[in-house]
Design a protein around this motif. Sequence first.
Motif, PDB file in Angstrom:
ATOM      1  N   ALA A  64      -2.028  20.074   9.016  1.00 37.04           N
ATOM      2  CA  ALA A  64      -2.504  18.796   8.643  1.00 37.04           C
ATOM      3  C   ALA A  64      -2.966  19.308   7.052  1.00 37.04           C
ATOM      4  N   VAL A  65      -4.084  18.992   6.663  1.00 36.55           N
ATOM      5  CA  VAL A  65      -4.617  18.999   5.276  1.00 36.55           C
ATOM      6  C   VAL A  65      -4.443  20.526   4.776  1.00 36.55           C
ATOM      7  N   ALA A 102      -8.806  13.505   2.040  1.00 35.67           N
ATOM      8  CA  ALA A 102      -8.289  14.764   2.438  1.00 35.67           C
ATOM      9  C   ALA A 102      -9.356  15.659   3.080  1.00 35.67           C
ATOM     10  N   ASP A 104     -12.183  14.250   4.144  1.00 30.55           N
ATOM     11  CA  ASP A 104     -12.518  13.459   5.507  1.00 30.55           C
ATOM     12  C   ASP A 104     -11.639  14.205   6.720  1.00 30.55           C
ATOM     13  N   SER A 105     -10.369  14.070   6.339  1.00 35.38           N
ATOM     14  CA  SER A 105      -9.269  14.479   7.404  1.00 35.38           C
ATOM     15  C   SER A 105      -9.340  15.906   7.868  1.00 35.38           C
ATOM     16  N   ALA A 108     -12.334  16.008  10.208  1.00 37.99           N
ATOM     17  CA  ALA A 108     -11.909  15.551  11.293  1.00 37.99           C
ATOM     18  C   ALA A 108     -11.569  16.647  12.431  1.00 37.99           C
ATOM     19  N   GLN A 109     -10.881  17.632  11.936  1.00 39.10           N
ATOM     20  CA  GLN A 109     -10.351  18.623  12.773  1.00 39.10           C
ATOM     21  C   GLN A 109     -11.172  19.939  12.891  1.00 39.10           C
TER      22      GLN A 109
END
Length: 110
Positions: A64-65, A102, A104-105, A108-109
């Motif tokens: 992800a990010v 980015a 926020d993403s 979320a992880q």
Amino acid sequence: MEERRQHSRHGTEMQLEVFDLNSGQRLGRIVDLSTDGFMLFSDTPHTADAVLQCRLVCTSGSDAVQEVRLGADCLWSRPGADGQHCWAGFHIIDLAEDQAAALDSLLAQL
């Protein structure tokens, strides 16, 4: 001590390293993170009230990010118990819209 945070901080199992955007120097490892700021564990002390342009880089191999770029103000800095490391608290003061998404993403992880 009065709690002034507006957003809860998230501890992380991920390897999140912070680098100075201008010099490329490693500033430390993120211990906890929120949309407002982060706490850093570092090999070198940081100066309170210093404003830095940073890259938060995920080095744990997540798909992800991988990176978030932001401006941060060092609110406080304290030596670690071993006298060789430092703890510092940073407030995020500059975050472009795409970088906020980015972040926020990334949160979320956690």
